[in-house]
Enzyme design. Structure first.
Site, PDB file in Angstrom:
ATOM      1  NE  ARG A  30      59.739 -15.689 -49.305  1.00 45.64           N
ATOM      2  CZ  ARG A  30      59.067 -16.427 -50.242  1.00 45.64           C
ATOM      3  NH1 ARG A  30      58.224 -15.704 -50.906  1.00 45.64           N
ATOM      4  NH2 ARG A  30      59.528 -17.576 -50.330  1.00 45.64           N
ATOM      5  CB  SER A  78      57.941  11.370 -50.006  1.00 44.39           C
ATOM      6  OG  SER A  78      57.503  11.384 -51.515  1.00 44.39           O
ATOM      7  CD  GLU A 110      55.827 -13.462 -46.281  1.00 46.06           C
ATOM      8  OE1 GLU A 110      55.202 -14.467 -47.021  1.00 46.06           O
ATOM      9  OE2 GLU A 110      56.814 -13.720 -45.687  1.00 46.06           O
TER      10      GLU A 110
END
Lengths: 149, 149, 149, 149, 149, 149, 149, 149, 149, 149
Positions: free
Chosen positions: G90, G116, G93
């Site tokens: 997830r 960063s 995604e």
């Protein structure tokens, strides 16, 4: 600018526009097989100058376009591997499942070498079967032993 | 712990240690083809209980190891794709070069569908040829039309 | 359990342990070339029964291990592609840069076909040069025309 | 807008349209080899200003297009790897099968280093052979030892 | 059975077990740089026979293990590409972002050719900086012009 | 419709058409380095509004095209990885061969962290050498320790 | 022979055998966060000497094994990308769907640079919600502008 | 012919041509967040009919183009994975380095399940910091337990 | 050292050695479905403490091994994608061929969102059919609308 | 020149321009299912001549364009695998997580064989549920036993 890809795309477009079939076109091109002629028109083999001229006539290609059909194409460049199309994928699956078996049996019979994919011919036919017709494929490739040197 | 991979590795190791051939083993296993039996022993198909018992006898497998030969394997798991071995690669090359041609001609002959790789059989034979013997392959797969729904 | 991988690993291990060279081993195996024998010992080609027996003697292999050296290996299975080693990569780079050129010129000279990698031989030699010695490679492969069918 | 890809595509298109051969074009460009000139025209090497002007004349390129032929191309950008074309693939297969062998023998002869693919030259010739003509390839690359630092 | 991978793994294991540092080991091996010696111990370069003997003494390697350190390794075989480690990835990122820029400027300055990665040396140093110390890297590689042939 | 890719392609096309060099353009753009300006024109960095206006003047870009040069590009989007071009590939090879060495030595000197590729600068220069001039590269990146939290 | 992988595997094995939790272990290691300590034990970050000694006590590691926990690991080496586990996927995604959006908005707010991942900290908490509790993640990374040079 | 890709490309082109910002556009579209609106305009989310009409007005889109903005896009289709852009890559790196840690801690707290990426919201803010401002990201996703069945 | 992989391998090995079936084991584990229990034993789902104790009894696992069955596994880690096994591949093929169709129709019916694979259940049954029995699969997943924020 | 891709793109463009729905179009095409007709219009299945004529009328296609809809498409050619779209990815995830489970249970019930993806039908429906409506999918494929030969 012309290229083999452009010519192949035109062949496909014209074939559909004119309502032609591969076998129908092949029958007019010469004495070669359906397979060879279809492969050439799909950009995977070559036609002779005469065959290309005939193809141009049938499909409405220019003389320059026809010339591309006589040149060795970049074979396999348009193939999708692994194949996404179920019909083509099944052949890929056969290699995945039986490749090591073919190797084992061909080497046992012939020795250390391969079946040529160049000195090679094949045919595809309908095999009538009461439980459902079958696709019958016959392949024949010259056995090439690894040269010892 | 046993697994199909371990059993397949033992089959190969024992075959070489005992100096056996695939055809020799196959001839003793039952009435199936060389191809089917070799595939099963290489971990790509299944044996019946009787065939597995016979194989165990020939190759010195334990009863538990033989049982693995009767179970559906994870087909294709050990295949290297694209194949690195020249013998197997040539089949891959045929798909790359002729896959779209096969699709075109099978669909033209049979309609929208595929050649089954499951309801499928094949044979490999030597074809004598004065210019060099050839590997002759015959495949036959049931045509399966896409079901409309 | 033995496998070609296990035998190849033992060959390498024994070669270093015994302080041998490839050319030194090759000179004792028979009349084949350094290239052929080294390839076979690295698991990329086959030895005859006699050559394998000799190799076993030199490298301290068992008879069963020697038998594996006479069997067609799964060629290319251990190759890293693209090669990470600079020496091997340079050959890969030559294909990337000149592959289409080779294709263009071989087809122009020979027609539609390929250079065989099976009916093939090669040699590697030192070429003395005041600006730094050169690696000289000579390859020769039979031209195979695509069979028309 | 022009780019090397556009110029290369035009070169190919014009070559076919004018019915030219690579060797024919190369013979007119200067004293370089067929290989070098074909590579440059295929977008894998550079021409001098004079050679480019000559190429433009032969192929009907504009002055601006010719200028692109004198600039270092993005070598290898159009290569398909692994090659799908059988002719080019065979070279790839040679690396897969013999790469570790070449490394073993070159290092044994020359020490820790590589064969340069830059300070490199090669030729391709027809080798007459009663069993079928052969493609003969000669390569020569400077040996470069790894610098110790 | 020994292999370069096994020896490299032992080097790492012994280094940690003995609480050693790369620079500490390098200082005892000879007059080469930290970089060269660390690379060799990590399986990416070679040691001389004397250096390897010294390394064996420091790290508790057997004579046979030490011999592997003097042989050309399969360079790059263990590299993860793209690198997953942030420190190594940043160098990969520099190529992705600036590779075409480097090519453009090196070719403009030197002509058609490359910077050698073989006739090459480099150093890594700490650069004190009030805003935070910097890693300073200096590389130097021989320019190799593409040979015209 | 405009995009950074279209603008970058026009930059390249105009540079060749006008016979300009990267260093020549850079010298007129401002006080930044050749590297920074070339990277920006190749779509890998940004120009200030003033620099972009100057670039537009030199290369014949429209005001709208110039605006794209001031926007953060999709860095690395056009990079070919692994690089196929020999010049760029050599840098990739350095990472493959020496990446773990760089990591080992930087961590030993600086602790757990990385060299920044953002707070980073570099230069490329010609280093005269009687055995052949060398490409000298100096890089400097801020060391960033992993923050403990 | 020890390696970070072996130590990480032992950590996991011992954690389950002893019925421990990550948070339970973390609470005893020191004042760092659960995230940092769990990452270190999973081979993705480092412990101090004291923390490692404590971890060794809790998990039954040897002193030599503990030492590996204080060394910079090969970060990310064991990650499966794209992640196959739904929980980890997830996050992947989110990058696929929102990555360009994050880039657009961070650059609009901060200018040309990055967040960063080294000077970075984060926390994961339970957010009570009547429609189902939520996973609340807070990340904070220093903005690093691309250095102009 | 229109497609979501064509519309997205026009949105970007018009945004630059008109000198607009994402936040500026978002502020006029409705009460949703900057993130949601920017994602929709970049082809990763949907707008309502009213929002799309407003977007069309601001960006000079036709009514038909606006309609595409209200349709579920092929999410992620244009993402480059692994990301080549440093800003986006840092998020990818976080998953590579901390993915297994997140999984361990979320499962320990919530049980067997995942954080939803659909019932999900997030924000990006500037966090002032004397050592350099930070990018602060807050994410919140509903915990979804694996359903037992 | 134990790991979920080791435990899964033992489960498979013991299942075959004891001649058990998945359905037979599942029937004794509790009230969950065959699918859920088989998935858990194959390392793709979790068992409760009681179910794991029962499984340990049936399969001869130790208490420590049983504990691993109650922990969230690294789902999907052992999957081969694209699947090489024909049975599993057919599902992959369905996604390749019908994925965009499913998306089109689910979005048309439900709006912008997805079918959950977490709040999900399914069953597999035999469907008697005179033309050959069929595999009947029923899936049900909660529709999750993309949250607007 | 026409191709299936061009026709599919026009279908999508016209559908949006005319404000049509897939179900609305399907209802007018004939007695087939929404799924079949949507798949055909998306380039993944075929229409009959009559259905294609009807589609052409609804979508404003030419007779030649309609003809393409009756030809077997290159199935799966446009699929993105692994899917980047969350809706389609969830199906992919189901295979990754449950593929081996499906295989285990189907083989246990039916024997050595597969579920056909060709002699296959399916439906998608809304399942009302107070906790949130569900997507209900029913699939049915003929079981095909591996033919013994």
């Amino acid at each position: 600018m012309l290229s083999r890809e452009v010519v192949s795309a035109k062949v496909l477009s014209e074939k559909v526009a004119r309502g032609l079939t591969w076998k129908g076109i092949a029958a007019e091109l010469g004495s070669g097989s359906d397979l060879l002629y279809t492969a050439a028109l799909l950009g995977q083999s070559v036609l002779t100058v005469e065959e290309a001229a005939k193809a141009a006539e049938i499909l409405g290609l220019t003389e320059e376009e026809a010339r591309w059909l006589t040149l060795s194409p970049e074979r396999g460049a348009a193939a999708i591997m692994p194949p996404t199309d179920p019909l083509i994928y099944r052949f890929y699956e056969l290699i995945q499942n039986y490749g090591t078996t073919w190797k084992a049996l061909i080497e046992e019979e012939f020795g250390d070498g391969i079946m040529s994919a160049i000195d090679f011919n094949m045919s595809i036919e309908r095999e009538a079967d009461p439980k459902g017709d079958r696709v019958k494929i016959a392949m024949s490739g010259k056995f090439l032993p690894f040269k010892r040197f």
